[in-house]
Design a protein around this motif. Sequence first.
Motif, PDB file in Angstrom:
ATOM      1  N   PHE A  29       0.826  -1.216   0.000  1.00 32.85           N
ATOM      2  CA  PHE A  29       0.000   0.000   0.000  1.00 32.85           C
ATOM      3  C   PHE A  29       0.856   1.261   0.000  1.00 32.85           C
ATOM      4  O   PHE A  29       0.483   2.262  -0.610  1.00 32.85           O
ATOM      5  CB  PHE A  29      -0.978  -0.005   1.178  1.00 32.85           C
ATOM      6  CG  PHE A  29      -2.109  -0.966   0.986  1.00 32.85           C
ATOM      7  CD1 PHE A  29      -3.037  -0.785  -0.028  1.00 32.85           C
ATOM      8  CD2 PHE A  29      -2.246  -2.072   1.796  1.00 32.85           C
ATOM      9  CE1 PHE A  29      -4.078  -1.674  -0.220  1.00 32.85           C
ATOM     10  CE2 PHE A  29      -3.283  -2.971   1.619  1.00 32.85           C
ATOM     11  CZ  PHE A  29      -4.208  -2.775   0.607  1.00 32.85           C
ATOM     12  N   TYR A  33       0.408   4.353  -2.665  1.00 30.00           N
ATOM     13  CA  TYR A  33       0.213   5.746  -2.260  1.00 30.00           C
ATOM     14  C   TYR A  33       1.375   6.642  -2.693  1.00 30.00           C
ATOM     15  O   TYR A  33       1.210   7.856  -2.790  1.00 30.00           O
ATOM     16  CB  TYR A  33      -0.032   5.853  -0.748  1.00 30.00           C
ATOM     17  CG  TYR A  33      -1.487   5.641  -0.388  1.00 30.00           C
ATOM     18  CD1 TYR A  33      -2.381   6.707  -0.415  1.00 30.00           C
ATOM     19  CD2 TYR A  33      -1.971   4.392  -0.043  1.00 30.00           C
ATOM     20  CE1 TYR A  33      -3.723   6.534  -0.097  1.00 30.00           C
ATOM     21  CE2 TYR A  33      -3.310   4.207   0.273  1.00 30.00           C
ATOM     22  CZ  TYR A  33      -4.176   5.271   0.241  1.00 30.00           C
ATOM     23  OH  TYR A  33      -5.499   5.098   0.551  1.00 30.00           O
ATOM     24  N   PHE A  43     -11.253   2.152  -3.270  1.00 33.66           N
ATOM     25  CA  PHE A  43     -11.211   0.784  -2.772  1.00 33.66           C
ATOM     26  C   PHE A  43     -12.528   0.102  -3.109  1.00 33.66           C
ATOM     27  O   PHE A  43     -13.592   0.610  -2.767  1.00 33.66           O
ATOM     28  CB  PHE A  43     -10.995   0.762  -1.259  1.00 33.66           C
ATOM     29  CG  PHE A  43      -9.621   1.188  -0.859  1.00 33.66           C
ATOM     30  CD1 PHE A  43      -8.592   0.260  -0.777  1.00 33.66           C
ATOM     31  CD2 PHE A  43      -9.351   2.516  -0.572  1.00 33.66           C
ATOM     32  CE1 PHE A  43      -7.314   0.666  -0.428  1.00 33.66           C
ATOM     33  CE2 PHE A  43      -8.077   2.923  -0.223  1.00 33.66           C
ATOM     34  CZ  PHE A  43      -7.059   1.993  -0.155  1.00 33.66           C
ATOM     35  N   THR A  60     -13.619  -5.001   5.723  1.00 35.91           N
ATOM     36  CA  THR A  60     -12.496  -4.106   5.432  1.00 35.91           C
ATOM     37  C   THR A  60     -13.013  -2.744   4.992  1.00 35.91           C
ATOM     38  O   THR A  60     -12.528  -1.706   5.454  1.00 35.91           O
ATOM     39  CB  THR A  60     -11.578  -4.707   4.352  1.00 35.91           C
ATOM     40  OG1 THR A  60     -11.139  -6.002   4.765  1.00 35.91           O
ATOM     41  CG2 THR A  60     -10.380  -3.822   4.094  1.00 35.91           C
ATOM     42  N   LEU A  64     -12.235   0.838   6.788  1.00 33.28           N
ATOM     43  CA  LEU A  64     -11.622   1.951   6.061  1.00 33.28           C
ATOM     44  C   LEU A  64     -12.515   3.191   6.118  1.00 33.28           C
ATOM     45  O   LEU A  64     -12.043   4.295   6.400  1.00 33.28           O
ATOM     46  CB  LEU A  64     -11.357   1.561   4.596  1.00 33.28           C
ATOM     47  CG  LEU A  64     -10.313   0.483   4.360  1.00 33.28           C
ATOM     48  CD1 LEU A  64     -10.261   0.096   2.889  1.00 33.28           C
ATOM     49  CD2 LEU A  64      -8.946   0.927   4.860  1.00 33.28           C
ATOM     50  N   VAL A  69     -11.046   6.952   5.394  1.00 36.09           N
ATOM     51  CA  VAL A  69     -10.448   6.736   4.083  1.00 36.09           C
ATOM     52  C   VAL A  69     -11.532   6.995   3.037  1.00 36.09           C
ATOM     53  O   VAL A  69     -12.624   6.431   3.121  1.00 36.09           O
ATOM     54  CB  VAL A  69      -9.875   5.297   3.956  1.00 36.09           C
ATOM     55  CG1 VAL A  69      -9.382   5.028   2.547  1.00 36.09           C
ATOM     56  CG2 VAL A  69      -8.755   5.088   4.970  1.00 36.09           C
ATOM     57  N   VAL A 173      -3.453  -0.021   4.991  1.00 40.60           N
ATOM     58  CA  VAL A 173      -3.939   1.110   4.190  1.00 40.60           C
ATOM     59  C   VAL A 173      -3.784   2.401   4.971  1.00 40.60           C
ATOM     60  O   VAL A 173      -3.294   3.401   4.445  1.00 40.60           O
ATOM     61  CB  VAL A 173      -5.417   0.909   3.772  1.00 40.60           C
ATOM     62  CG1 VAL A 173      -5.986   2.182   3.166  1.00 40.60           C
ATOM     63  CG2 VAL A 173      -5.546  -0.252   2.800  1.00 40.60           C
ATOM     64  N   ALA A 177      -1.771   5.657   3.881  1.00 39.82           N
ATOM     65  CA  ALA A 177      -2.553   6.854   3.546  1.00 39.82           C
ATOM     66  C   ALA A 177      -2.234   8.023   4.468  1.00 39.82           C
ATOM     67  O   ALA A 177      -2.222   9.171   4.045  1.00 39.82           O
ATOM     68  CB  ALA A 177      -4.044   6.545   3.601  1.00 39.82           C
TER      69      ALA A 177
END
Length: 185
Positions: A29, A33, A43, A60, A64, A69, A173, A177
Amino acid sequence: MAAYKRELIRKQNRETRRSVQGEELDLFFHNIYQAHSPDEITFVCIGTDRSTGDALGPLTGSLLEGKGVGHVIGTMPYPCDADTLQQKLACIPPHQVIIAIDACLGPKAAVGHFYLFNQALNPAESVGGNLPSVGHYSVAAVVNANGPRPYTVLQMTSLHQVMNMSQMIAEAVLKAAVPGQTFHS
């Protein structure tokens, strides 16, 4: 002919797949990014809340989304499953980079591991489904060992296993991120 093609595809996939432990998720990940801004990443978390093993995607997606996210499709309240996948994919703008996340069945030794791809995945492949390929990048989480009755295997998969793997993906993630951020459920 169809059986031959199916076996050829399975053979090619076995040759290119390499199962990895959770630590390698962070690097996977991170690299995504580094190449793309968070605003251009979507996603697509594939699965359903009606099957323990297939709930990895929506779990998931919910994790997120709960952590802020952006651009997440497929959550527990609004799963991206076989019935809605094509409709939801059609709503994604063409400039978006798609990261597909899905559960899969695999060899017994790979349970708890992840297959990471810089290409699309084929949802429902382990149960003989015929859905469109999804993603520019993808994560397939091996939630259980493949067997003669894959739907039953998915139904009997440990929810604890699925939740742990889901959390590992979400943590990776979030680290990528938002560098320096830690994940707390």
